[in-house]
Design a protein around this motif. Sequence first.
Motif, PDB file in Angstrom:
ATOM      1  N   UNK A 169     -10.340 -19.876  12.470  1.00  0.00           N
ATOM      2  CA  UNK A 169      -9.120 -20.675  12.292  1.00  0.00           C
ATOM      3  C   UNK A 169      -8.821 -20.890  10.810  1.00  0.00           C
ATOM      4  N   UNK A 170      -9.863 -21.095  10.023  1.00  0.00           N
ATOM      5  CA  UNK A 170      -9.671 -21.303   8.580  1.00  0.00           C
ATOM      6  C   UNK A 170      -9.113 -20.049   7.920  1.00  0.00           C
ATOM      7  N   UNK A 171      -9.643 -18.886   8.288  1.00  0.00           N
ATOM      8  CA  UNK A 171      -9.147 -17.615   7.723  1.00  0.00           C
ATOM      9  C   UNK A 171      -7.675 -17.411   8.074  1.00  0.00           C
ATOM     10  N   UNK A 172      -7.305 -17.742   9.303  1.00  0.00           N
ATOM     11  CA  UNK A 172      -5.897 -17.597   9.717  1.00  0.00           C
ATOM     12  C   UNK A 172      -4.985 -18.527   8.910  1.00  0.00           C
ATOM     13  N   UNK A 173      -5.442 -19.748   8.693  1.00  0.00           N
ATOM     14  CA  UNK A 173      -4.648 -20.704   7.913  1.00  0.00           C
ATOM     15  C   UNK A 173      -4.507 -20.232   6.467  1.00  0.00           C
TER      16      UNK A 173
ATOM     17  N   UNK B   1       2.738 -27.396   1.153  1.00  0.00           N
ATOM     18  CA  UNK B   1       1.809 -28.494   0.873  1.00  0.00           C
ATOM     19  C   UNK B   1       1.040 -28.916   2.127  1.00  0.00           C
ATOM     20  N   UNK B   2       1.709 -28.846   3.279  1.00  0.00           N
ATOM     21  CA  UNK B   2       1.037 -29.214   4.527  1.00  0.00           C
ATOM     22  C   UNK B   2      -0.096 -28.233   4.838  1.00  0.00           C
ATOM     23  N   UNK B   3       0.178 -26.931   4.625  1.00  0.00           N
ATOM     24  CA  UNK B   3      -0.846 -25.918   4.914  1.00  0.00           C
ATOM     25  C   UNK B   3      -2.005 -26.065   3.931  1.00  0.00           C
ATOM     26  N   UNK B   4      -1.656 -26.326   2.658  1.00  0.00           N
ATOM     27  CA  UNK B   4      -2.694 -26.530   1.635  1.00  0.00           C
ATOM     28  C   UNK B   4      -3.578 -27.713   2.012  1.00  0.00           C
TER      29      UNK B   4
ATOM     30  N   UNK C 297      -4.094 -28.859   4.978  1.00  0.00           N
ATOM     31  CA  UNK C 297      -4.863 -28.480   6.169  1.00  0.00           C
ATOM     32  C   UNK C 297      -6.117 -27.713   5.776  1.00  0.00           C
ATOM     33  N   UNK C 298      -5.975 -26.760   4.837  1.00  0.00           N
ATOM     34  CA  UNK C 298      -7.123 -25.968   4.382  1.00  0.00           C
ATOM     35  C   UNK C 298      -8.168 -26.871   3.740  1.00  0.00           C
TER      36      UNK C 298
END
Length: 284
Positions: free
Chosen positions: A241-245, A265-268, A270-271
């Motif tokens: 899941x982390x690689x996909x994000x 910024x939301x995706x950042x 999340x990571x």
Amino acid sequence: MIKELWQNFPRLIEEKINALLDEAEPNPVKAFQLYKTCQQENLWTESFEKFSDHLDHFFAMPKQDRRKSELDRVLERPMHSSIFASFHLNFRTASVSNHSVLSLANWAHNLMRVGYKTESAVISMDVLTKTLHYITHPPFFEKAENIEFEDFCAAWKKTVFGLFGKQYDAELNKIVSELRWLQTQIQSEEKALQKSGFVPTIYLTQTEIDWTEAVLQAVSENIEIPKYPLSKGPQKQRLIDLVRTISLYKIVQTTKLPEFMEHRDKIRATIIDRCEKLLQECAR
């Protein structure tokens, strides 16, 4: 690095043996059994060859993506969940890649050679390959899934005895004794963590920890994110899941489309959150 891998050998060999099933496919007998079951349940009326093509496609998918809906899509009507359960494989019904078995034997051989500092015949590629072949082609009275470290040791001892008799008993027993001691250390650490109120939700190797820390630093400092270090990609769902994000984040980093930019910024975040939780919740 080698020392840490050696200290975790009992846990790692369990994980790696059981992971062989994740990339396996049904053996010919199992494939035909699934075909006949689908026929009898009026799910399939076409040829076995065409059914086999769909089986190949299904088992080529990552294990976490093998859902009932994927099979329902190619069958003539949705199957019952009990039928879908019969698509589960164990070492008695699976065909495991010889290349994967050799790769695992090579990994175990090199780690034993360097970690235990021995060139004994009991850790040879031939012995370890035959040991893994025994486990992945189990006789009727042996376990066919959920292999544990002691199952590996039992198969290893049978293999050595079958090849050499009792000639190398003393050497083998010394290595197994050290590995069993390492196993007790792992279990003691887990119990101590549980008593302290910390229960790990995932086990990470040092390579996985190093990569997760590097990703966290890269995203926090807005520098290039390192690729996952192993060519076959992660095998654990949270790392997948982390690689996909990360892949999604790399797209929005370069795009100028407003609908993507607003999510950057939301995706950042999340990571960063996923990396921090992995590092906080993992057993090391």
